[in-house]
Design a protein around this motif. Structure first.
Motif, PDB file in Angstrom:
ATOM      1  N   LYS A  74      -5.892 -44.539   9.695  1.00 24.55           N
ATOM      2  CA  LYS A  74      -5.078 -43.616   8.908  1.00 24.55           C
ATOM      3  C   LYS A  74      -3.612 -43.563   9.345  1.00 24.55           C
ATOM      4  O   LYS A  74      -2.722 -43.486   8.507  1.00 24.55           O
ATOM      5  N   SER A  99      -1.773 -46.694   8.272  1.00 23.13           N
ATOM      6  CA  SER A  99      -1.645 -46.680   6.816  1.00 23.13           C
ATOM      7  C   SER A  99      -0.545 -45.707   6.376  1.00 23.13           C
ATOM      8  O   SER A  99       0.301 -46.046   5.534  1.00 23.13           O
ATOM      9  N   ALA A 100      -0.539 -44.517   6.953  1.00 20.13           N
ATOM     10  CA  ALA A 100       0.486 -43.525   6.607  1.00 20.13           C
ATOM     11  C   ALA A 100       1.874 -44.010   7.010  1.00 20.13           C
ATOM     12  O   ALA A 100       2.850 -43.815   6.277  1.00 20.13           O
ATOM     13  N   ASP A 106       9.470 -47.578   4.482  1.00 21.46           N
ATOM     14  CA  ASP A 106      10.686 -47.887   3.713  1.00 21.46           C
ATOM     15  C   ASP A 106      11.594 -46.673   3.575  1.00 21.46           C
ATOM     16  O   ASP A 106      12.815 -46.792   3.618  1.00 21.46           O
ATOM     17  N   GLU A 107      10.995 -45.502   3.431  1.00 20.51           N
ATOM     18  CA  GLU A 107      11.769 -44.283   3.253  1.00 20.51           C
ATOM     19  C   GLU A 107      12.355 -43.767   4.567  1.00 20.51           C
ATOM     20  O   GLU A 107      13.492 -43.288   4.605  1.00 20.51           O
ATOM     21  N   GLU A 116       2.832 -47.145   7.280  1.00 19.36           N
ATOM     22  CA  GLU A 116       3.199 -48.219   6.358  1.00 19.36           C
ATOM     23  C   GLU A 116       3.713 -47.654   5.036  1.00 19.36           C
ATOM     24  O   GLU A 116       4.701 -48.136   4.483  1.00 19.36           O
ATOM     25  N   GLU A 117       3.070 -46.607   4.537  1.00 22.29           N
ATOM     26  CA  GLU A 117       3.488 -45.982   3.281  1.00 22.29           C
ATOM     27  C   GLU A 117       4.865 -45.329   3.387  1.00 22.29           C
ATOM     28  O   GLU A 117       5.608 -45.277   2.416  1.00 22.29           O
ATOM     29  N   SER A 118       5.210 -44.812   4.567  1.00 24.13           N
ATOM     30  CA  SER A 118       6.466 -44.079   4.764  1.00 24.13           C
ATOM     31  C   SER A 118       7.592 -44.936   5.323  1.00 24.13           C
ATOM     32  O   SER A 118       8.734 -44.486   5.370  1.00 24.13           O
TER      33      SER A 118
END
Length: 101
Positions: free
Chosen positions: A71, A74-75, A81-82, A77-79
C-alpha cells in the motif's frame, strides 16, 4: 543474524511548495506499515526542508518484496508526480549488524 537483515532506503525530494504535503504523506503511512506483517521496522525521515526518506527492514527477501508491492509504495507512486521533484531513489540494502530493544 536477526529479523531485519533485508532493508530498503528511499530518498524523496519534495517539489517546492509541497514539503508539508510530503511530510504529511509520510506521517499518514505509519498505519499502513504497521499492517505489514513482514515489515520489522519502518522509519519516516526528514533530512532538511525538502528532503525526506523512508528506511525499513524485513526478515527476508519475501518481506521486502511484499512491501515494495504494498500500500505505501502504491500510494507513493500515485502521488509522486504531484509531490516529488524527481522519482524516489529506492535502494535495496543489507543490514550488517543492528541493535534492537
Amino acid at each position: 543474524m536477526s529479523n531485519s537483515e533485508y532493508a530498503l532506503f528511499a530518498r524523496l525530494e519534495a517539489k517546492t511548495g509541497k514539503e508539508d504535503e510530503v511530510e504529511e504523506f509520510l506521517r499518514s503511512a505509519l498505519p499502513m506499515a504497521q499492517e505489514e506483517e513482514k515489515t520489522t521496522t519502518w522509519f519516516a525521515l526528514k533530512f532538511d526542508e525538502s528532503t525526506f526518506g523512508i528506511y525499513d527492514t524485513f526478515p527476508d527477501e519475501e518481506g521486502r518484496q511484499a512491501h515494495l508491492d504494498g500500500k505505501i509504495a502504491s500510494a507513493l507512486e500515485e502521488s509522486a508526480d504531484e509531490l516529488l521533484a524527481r522519482p524516489p531513489q529506492i535502494e535495496e540494502v543489507e543490514v550488517l549488524e543492528a541493535k534492537h530493544p
